[in-house]
Design a protein around this motif. Structure first.
Motif, PDB file in Angstrom:
ATOM      1  N   GLY A 258      11.037  -1.464   0.665  1.00 47.75           N
ATOM      2  CA  GLY A 258      11.290  -0.028   0.965  1.00 47.75           C
ATOM      3  C   GLY A 258      10.286   0.980   0.997  1.00 47.75           C
ATOM      4  N   ALA A 259       8.704   0.711   0.708  1.00 48.42           N
ATOM      5  CA  ALA A 259       7.841   1.784   0.871  1.00 48.42           C
ATOM      6  C   ALA A 259       7.634   2.045   2.459  1.00 48.42           C
TER       7      ALA A 259
ATOM      8  N   TYR B   8      12.232   1.164  -6.361  1.00 46.77           N
ATOM      9  CA  TYR B   8      11.313   2.003  -7.266  1.00 46.77           C
ATOM     10  C   TYR B   8      10.665   2.609  -5.911  1.00 46.77           C
ATOM     11  N   PHE B   9      10.157   1.965  -5.070  1.00 46.90           N
ATOM     12  CA  PHE B   9       9.226   2.105  -3.954  1.00 46.90           C
ATOM     13  C   PHE B   9       9.681   2.711  -2.831  1.00 46.90           C
ATOM     14  N   SER B  10      11.087   2.875  -2.841  1.00 47.97           N
ATOM     15  CA  SER B  10      11.720   3.536  -1.623  1.00 47.97           C
ATOM     16  C   SER B  10      11.336   4.971  -1.250  1.00 47.97           C
ATOM     17  N   ASP B  11      10.670   5.580  -2.024  1.00 46.04           N
ATOM     18  CA  ASP B  11      10.051   7.013  -1.631  1.00 46.04           C
ATOM     19  C   ASP B  11       8.671   7.023  -1.904  1.00 46.04           C
ATOM     20  N   ALA B  12       7.997   5.878  -1.875  1.00 46.20           N
ATOM     21  CA  ALA B  12       6.448   5.561  -2.151  1.00 46.20           C
ATOM     22  C   ALA B  12       5.920   5.457  -0.473  1.00 46.20           C
TER      23      ALA B  12
ATOM     24  N   GLN C 283       8.603  14.260   1.906  1.00 44.38           N
ATOM     25  CA  GLN C 283       9.534  13.028   1.781  1.00 44.38           C
ATOM     26  C   GLN C 283       9.110  12.022   1.085  1.00 44.38           C
ATOM     27  N   PHE C 284       7.947  12.143   0.361  1.00 40.62           N
ATOM     28  CA  PHE C 284       7.605  11.083  -0.520  1.00 40.62           C
ATOM     29  C   PHE C 284       7.523  11.597  -2.076  1.00 40.62           C
ATOM     30  N   GLY C 285       7.905  10.807  -3.111  1.00 41.66           N
ATOM     31  CA  GLY C 285       7.691  10.841  -4.490  1.00 41.66           C
ATOM     32  C   GLY C 285       6.826  10.478  -4.981  1.00 41.66           C
ATOM     33  N   LYS C 286       5.981   9.500  -4.374  1.00 40.98           N
ATOM     34  CA  LYS C 286       4.627   8.782  -4.881  1.00 40.98           C
ATOM     35  C   LYS C 286       3.779   8.438  -3.732  1.00 40.98           C
TER      36      LYS C 286
ATOM     37  N   LEU D 135      10.383  -8.619   7.995  1.00 44.55           N
ATOM     38  CA  LEU D 135       8.934  -8.140   8.209  1.00 44.55           C
ATOM     39  C   LEU D 135       8.457  -8.068   9.544  1.00 44.55           C
ATOM     40  N   ALA D 136       8.979  -9.290  10.177  1.00 43.92           N
ATOM     41  CA  ALA D 136       8.424  -9.768  11.489  1.00 43.92           C
ATOM     42  C   ALA D 136       9.018  -8.711  12.361  1.00 43.92           C
TER      43      ALA D 136
END
Lengths: 197, 160
Positions: free
Chosen positions: A26-27, A3-7, A68-71, B59-60
């Motif tokens: 993904g954020a 859900y956060f890939s475009d956040a 590029q961002f939806g949120k 992450l690293a």
């Protein structure tokens, strides 16, 4: 796809903690330890965000990644607890929201209220101005801004406080920053409080 | 006398080898670090005062150090929940060249942390002054501790 890939998350060290310890996937994060909204919106802000090998300020990075961002999630204020310029805080935040809207016209803008600190641990670990005196002031400003700018107010502060209205000792490592479990709790709140246009 | 000369050369060579392995920083001739056991030894040493949390390799490599995850063969990274300076990173790679590049990335990490902390948590900067950065073959290590001497003692013990 997450859900956060475009956040996009804009914030300070607590937001960095969300990035590193919550498990969010993904954020994009524009966050920096110690940053304030005054730093973000100053005339010649520091270039803190690297995109494609070039460093940009947060306001310029928003332009580089325009559309590029939806949120977009905003969380600033904890480093301004020692400031005495509430009107300036309001005005700088309003300008930041304007910049986000200008560069991310299709994004839902989430304005997150401040989670209080734990006074006992802050007295041990931080300067005296790091206390909850200003938290309620800034959260009232966020309510006002959400109405003025027609953005979504996310009451993260209430969700992550205990019944006494403070950050519980068991959920923080130093009075300000959360435990891993509490960053996960923050993420869980975000996942269950969303708006679709 | 002519029989003593090769023997003396051997002694000289051994002394030279000892000197090289005693050098800190850059590549050394000691056995490569094992990420898990090295990190655990550091965590158990009492050299660190902040609560440290383990980072995933994604992450690293991505967020923290910007290094090529494809080249990583082992990883143990711990960062501080207080957003302070203390950190442990022990990584192994599929080549010494990849490890050398990673060492540069870890040096940059120390510089970036210094810039971020000098106004935000200035008391943390002295820990960065004592940062231990070392490459051993295809492995690299970064240790930023409250007590750098205690951390170094652990590493010296592992090299024996």
């Amino acid at each position: 796809m997450s859900y956060f890939s475009d956040a996009l998350f804009i914030g300070d060290s607590r937001t960095e903690g969300l990035q590193l310890y919550s498990g969010i996937q993904g954020a994009t994060f524009y966050c920096y330890k110690g940053i304030s909204v005054f730093d973000v919106m100053e005339d010649d802000p520091k270039k803190l965000i690297e995109i494609g090998g070039t460093s940009y300020s947060i306001v310029d990075a928003l332009g580089v990644q325009s559309g590029q961002f939806g949120k977009v999630y905003l969380s600033l204020g904890i480093n301004e607890l020692g400031y005495y310029d509430d009107q300036g805080f309001h005005d700088k935040f309003a300008a930041l929201i304007d910049r986000v809207r200008e560069t991310q016209p299709d994004a839902v803008i989430y304005l997150q209220t401040l989670t209080p600190v734990n006074p006992e641990l802050c007295a041990e670990n931080w300067p005296s101005y790091v206390n909850n005196d200003k938290v309620a002031v800034y959260n009232a400003i966020f309510e006002q801004l959400a109405e003025e700018k027609q953005v979504v107010l996310l009451d993260v502060g209430a969700a992550l406080s205990n019944s006494d209205g403070i950050l519980a000792k068991e959920n923080t490592v130093d009075g300000v920053h959360f435990t891993r479990a509490w960053y996960q709790e923050w993420l869980a709140y975000l996942q269950t409080h969303t708006v679709d246009f | 006398m002519s029989h003593d000369f090769p023997w003396a050369l051997g002694i000289l060579a051994a002394l030279l080898a000892l000197t090289l392995t005693a050098c800190g920083g850059g590549a050394s001739n000691a056995a490569p670090f094992d990420p898990e056991s090295t990190a655990q030894a550091l965590l158990d040493s009492g050299a660190f005062s902040e609560p440290l949390e383990e980072m995933s390799v994604d992450l690293a490599c991505g967020t923290l150090y910007d290094i090529d995850a494809e080249a990583v063969t082992g990883c143990a990274v711990y960062t501080s929940l207080t957003a302070g300076a203390e950190e442990i990173a022990v990584l192994t790679f599929n080549s010494e060249d990849a490890a050398s590049s990673a060492l540069e990335a870890l040096e940059q990490r120390v510089a970036d942390q210094r810039a971020a902390l000098e106004n935000y948590q200035p008391q943390e900067v002295s820990k960065l002054d004592g940062a231990i950065l070392e490459q051993r073959g295809n492995s690299v290590l970064l240790a930023v501790a409250e007590d750098a001497s205690a951390a170094q003692a652990v590493l010296d013990g592992l090299a024996e």
